[in-house]
Write a protein that holds these residues in place. Structure first.
Motif, PDB file in Angstrom:
ATOM      1  N   GLY A 289       8.932  28.143 -66.073  1.00  0.00           N
ATOM      2  CA  GLY A 289       9.074  28.011 -64.622  1.00  0.00           C
ATOM      3  C   GLY A 289       7.841  27.475 -63.915  1.00  0.00           C
ATOM      4  O   GLY A 289       7.832  27.335 -62.702  1.00  0.00           O
ATOM      5  N   ARG A 290       6.785  27.208 -64.669  1.00  0.00           N
ATOM      6  CA  ARG A 290       5.600  26.624 -64.028  1.00  0.00           C
ATOM      7  C   ARG A 290       5.178  25.370 -64.809  1.00  0.00           C
ATOM      8  O   ARG A 290       4.850  25.456 -65.995  1.00  0.00           O
ATOM      9  N   TYR A 291       5.248  24.249 -64.152  1.00  0.00           N
ATOM     10  CA  TYR A 291       4.958  22.979 -64.806  1.00  0.00           C
ATOM     11  C   TYR A 291       3.813  22.289 -64.088  1.00  0.00           C
ATOM     12  O   TYR A 291       3.463  22.653 -62.965  1.00  0.00           O
TER      13      TYR A 291
ATOM     14  N   ARG B 258       0.563  19.782 -60.129  1.00  0.00           N
ATOM     15  CA  ARG B 258      -0.498  20.793 -60.008  1.00  0.00           C
ATOM     16  C   ARG B 258      -0.992  21.142 -61.400  1.00  0.00           C
ATOM     17  O   ARG B 258      -0.180  21.412 -62.289  1.00  0.00           O
TER      18      ARG B 258
ATOM     19  N   ARG C 137      13.004  25.651 -60.585  1.00  0.00           N
ATOM     20  CA  ARG C 137      13.347  27.096 -60.520  1.00  0.00           C
ATOM     21  C   ARG C 137      14.731  27.285 -59.922  1.00  0.00           C
ATOM     22  O   ARG C 137      15.469  28.169 -60.329  1.00  0.00           O
TER      23      ARG C 137
ATOM     24  N   ARG D  63       1.099  33.120 -48.149  1.00  0.00           N
ATOM     25  CA  ARG D  63       1.355  31.821 -48.758  1.00  0.00           C
ATOM     26  C   ARG D  63       0.064  31.076 -49.089  1.00  0.00           C
ATOM     27  O   ARG D  63      -0.970  31.302 -48.497  1.00  0.00           O
TER      28      ARG D  63
ATOM     29  N   PHE E  22       6.477  19.007 -61.326  1.00  0.00           N
ATOM     30  CA  PHE E  22       7.716  19.710 -60.986  1.00  0.00           C
ATOM     31  C   PHE E  22       8.337  19.032 -59.778  1.00  0.00           C
ATOM     32  O   PHE E  22       7.697  18.202 -59.131  1.00  0.00           O
TER      33      PHE E  22
ATOM     34  N   GLY F 105      11.479  24.754 -55.061  1.00  0.00           N
ATOM     35  CA  GLY F 105      11.195  24.175 -56.376  1.00  0.00           C
ATOM     36  C   GLY F 105      12.517  23.961 -57.092  1.00  0.00           C
ATOM     37  O   GLY F 105      13.252  24.918 -57.353  1.00  0.00           O
TER      38      GLY F 105
ATOM     39  N   GLN G 289      10.212  19.156 -56.034  1.00  0.00           N
ATOM     40  CA  GLN G 289      10.452  19.960 -54.822  1.00  0.00           C
ATOM     41  C   GLN G 289      11.383  19.208 -53.890  1.00  0.00           C
ATOM     42  O   GLN G 289      11.264  17.989 -53.731  1.00  0.00           O
TER      43      GLN G 289
ATOM     44  N   ALA H 148       9.125  33.429 -57.253  1.00  0.00           N
ATOM     45  CA  ALA H 148       9.309  32.730 -55.968  1.00  0.00           C
ATOM     46  C   ALA H 148       9.880  31.346 -56.226  1.00  0.00           C
ATOM     47  O   ALA H 148       9.397  30.616 -57.084  1.00  0.00           O
ATOM     48  N   PHE H 149      10.935  31.012 -55.533  1.00  0.00           N
ATOM     49  CA  PHE H 149      11.464  29.654 -55.726  1.00  0.00           C
ATOM     50  C   PHE H 149      11.455  28.827 -54.453  1.00  0.00           C
ATOM     51  O   PHE H 149      11.726  27.634 -54.486  1.00  0.00           O
ATOM     52  N   LEU H 150      11.143  29.436 -53.326  1.00  0.00           N
ATOM     53  CA  LEU H 150      11.062  28.674 -52.074  1.00  0.00           C
ATOM     54  C   LEU H 150       9.989  29.272 -51.177  1.00  0.00           C
ATOM     55  O   LEU H 150       9.867  30.494 -51.082  1.00  0.00           O
TER      56      LEU H 150
HETATM   57  P1  AMP Z   1       4.462  26.117 -52.669  1.00  0.00           P
HETATM   58  O1  AMP Z   1       4.320  24.666 -52.270  1.00  0.00           O
HETATM   59  O2  AMP Z   1       3.327  26.624 -53.497  1.00  0.00           O
HETATM   60  O3  AMP Z   1       4.848  26.983 -51.539  1.00  0.00           O
HETATM   61  O4  AMP Z   1       5.712  26.155 -53.662  1.00  0.00           O
HETATM   62  C1  AMP Z   1       7.028  26.028 -53.233  1.00  0.00           C
HETATM   63  C2  AMP Z   1       7.929  26.128 -54.428  1.00  0.00           C
HETATM   64  O5  AMP Z   1       7.639  25.066 -55.347  1.00  0.00           O
HETATM   65  C3  AMP Z   1       7.742  27.384 -55.250  1.00  0.00           C
HETATM   66  O6  AMP Z   1       8.452  28.459 -54.700  1.00  0.00           O
HETATM   67  C4  AMP Z   1       8.277  26.948 -56.595  1.00  0.00           C
HETATM   68  O7  AMP Z   1       9.693  26.990 -56.622  1.00  0.00           O
HETATM   69  C5  AMP Z   1       7.854  25.510 -56.669  1.00  0.00           C
HETATM   70  N1  AMP Z   1       6.625  25.381 -57.472  1.00  0.00           N
HETATM   71  C6  AMP Z   1       5.339  25.494 -57.050  1.00  0.00           C
HETATM   72  N2  AMP Z   1       4.492  25.298 -58.073  1.00  0.00           N
HETATM   73  C7  AMP Z   1       5.255  25.051 -59.172  1.00  0.00           C
HETATM   74  C8  AMP Z   1       4.986  24.745 -60.532  1.00  0.00           C
HETATM   75  N3  AMP Z   1       3.728  24.650 -60.996  1.00  0.00           N
HETATM   76  N4  AMP Z   1       6.041  24.558 -61.384  1.00  0.00           N
HETATM   77  C9  AMP Z   1       7.311  24.640 -60.939  1.00  0.00           C
HETATM   78  N5  AMP Z   1       7.640  24.907 -59.656  1.00  0.00           N
HETATM   79  C10 AMP Z   1       6.631  25.112 -58.782  1.00  0.00           C
END
Ligand code: AMP
Length: 445
Positions: A122-124, A115, A312, A260, A127, A309, A129, A282-284
């Motif tokens: 914590g934001r890359y 992304r 995280r 979400r 990353f 993630g 999943q 948020a980590f999940l």
């Molecule tokens: P999401 O798909 O947006 O619901 O994200 C689910 C999980 O993916 C989040 O709770 C984070 O743990 C992780 N996540 C989402 N975006 C990022 C990011 N840019 N960098 C690191 N972890 C991410």
């Protein structure tokens, strides 16, 4: 000496023990979820861009701002996957795995996602999943089981500081009332909203709840609670989901703002957050997405999933933790299939919920239809679930305190009495022993 090339902004290398930890977490989660009947699935890291724009929603930040799209040498519009669900669903529709299916299907995946967001701790931009997806099961119990699956893993790893947030955003039938209430809440304050939210009010008002701009008006005050605006079916689903969470002793907080970031969600949504993670708490994230498969050209089947993630998650796991959780004691093996509970009435079901919960806690993959069905239909259903045994609670056995225990592999049926004064734990332990005896015999044969 200065390196000639550096990792691209927002990406990072994991070397030696850091890479080992990521692989160990992946393996541990994979084993853990396998014990709940989940199978691995691997899909490509790039797909047609349209798959993401249609499924995730082109009014979402993930698609509007963050997607890594590119055109290949033949002019195809492609994109690096920003999340795993769309690809998994595409793969299942394409392979016809869900065609005509009322058979439950459960999958887990793990891998890199991409992304284009502003990098910070914590934001890359790349990353990892780990995620699970469950198809063809509509009962609210499955929603709670999914939360339990990761909550129990975290607890086993010694992590108990997280908060579980839950909400329901209803189905397409009741969503209209909720979105209208949100629009009414904000339309009069359009000039106090950030630019994005001003657009979102008309295009996709749910997304306003997702806004992260600190001084945007959308962040202030109460918002209409979706729960009060749900249709009877969605309200009932949400109530039962919360009831199961309580039975599983999972503490949760109802969060009216939790919608979400992706468009495909329906009914249940949930998120795990930890204050130990700072701004990116948020980590999940997960939830139900009953309409997505048909939107992608497949049959109309219910579905639910979550993704954690790993970057995280690893930041939460203490560095000294050497062994990641395993659901079974060494050598106990995984069940070869699930145990199916068939109920003659809603009363029978209600009485046996504490037993089901205990079976689940002791590592048995257990399923039941969650809605009234004829016993014969339930037995057919058990076959679809690859059940090793069926525990039948006829209506008259609620008073008699006994269940029929049918070994689905041999067809043998015995009666197991729930003796007076015996706790659900003890009775469940007796059933678990019988189930394990079948699965162990299966593993040996
Ligand atoms: P999401 O798909 O947006 O619901 O994200 C689910 C999980 O993916 C989040 O709770 C984070 O743990 C992780 N996540 C989402 N975006 C990022 C990011 N840019 N960098 C690191 N972890 C991410």
């Amino acid at each position: 000496m200065k390196a000639k090339y550096n990792a691209v902004r927002g990406t990072r290398d994991l070397i030696g023990k850091d890479a080992r930890r990521l692989l160990a977490v992946e393996r541990s989660l994979g084993d853990w979820c396998s014990s709940f009947g989940y199978e691995p699935i691997l899909t490509p890291v790039f797909e047609e861009e349209a798959l993401f724009t249609r499924s995730i929603g082109d009014a979402t930040d993930v698609v509007r701002k963050e997607i890594y799209q590119f055109t290949d040498k033949k002019g195809r519009k492609l994109a690096l996957r920003p999340e795993g669900t769309a690809g998994v669903c595409r793969a299942l529709v394409q392979s016809m795995k869900l065609a005509g299916a009322m058979t439950r299907q459960r999958y887990f995946y793990s891998g890199p996602m991409f992304r284009y967001d502003r990098p910070q701790a914590g934001r890359y931009r790349q990353f990892s999943q780990f995620g699970v997806e469950c198809f063809c099961e509509s009962g609210p119990y499955v929603d709670a089981e999914q939360v339990y699956m990761i909550d129990s893993w975290l607890r086993q790893a010694g992590l108990a500081d997280h908060e579980v947030r839950v909400n329901s955003i209803g189905c397409p039938a009741c969503r209209g009332g909720f979105t209208a209430a949100l629009q009414e809440r904000w339309r009069g304050h359009a000039d106090e909203l950030c630019g994005d939210c001003r657009e979102r009010i008309e295009k996709n008002p749910l997304r306003v709840l997702d806004c992260k701009v600190p001084d945007c008006y959308s962040q202030r005050g109460e918002v209409p609670a979706a729960e009060k605006l749900l249709c009877a079916c969605c309200a009932g689903h949400f109530q039962r989901f919360k009831g199961f969470l309580e039975a599983l002793e999972i503490k949760y907080r109802q969060d009216d703002r939790l919608v979400r970031g992706l468009d495909y969600y329906t009914q249940t949504t949930f998120e795990f957050v930890s204050t130990a993670l700072g701004a990116q708490s948020a980590f999940l994230g997960g939830g139900r997405y009953d309409g997505l498969i048909s939107q992608l050209g497949g049959p109309s089947v219910p579905a639910i999933g979550w993704a954690v993630g790993l970057d995280r998650l690893l930041a939460l796991v203490p560095p000294e933790l050497a062994n990641f959780p395993r659901r079974y004691a060494q050598g106990a093996g995984f069940p070869a299939g699930c145990c199916y509970m068939a109920f003659g009435s809603g009363e029978a079901e209600a009485k046996y919920i504490p037993v089901i919960i205990q079976l689940l806690k002791s590592g048995i993959d257990v399923h039941w239809p969650g809605k009234p069905e004829k016993i014969g239909k339930q037995l057919k259903d058990a076959n679809n679930f690859n059940a090793v045994c069926v525990i039948i609670v006829h209506e008259n056995e609620v008073q008699g305190n006994a269940v029929q225990f049918k070994n689905f592999k041999t067809g043998d049926m015995v009666q197991v009495a729930w003796e007076a004064g015996q706790s659900p734990e003890t009775f469940a332990a007796r059933l678990a022993e019988k189930i394990r005896a079948i699965t162990h015999a299966e593993c040996r044969s």
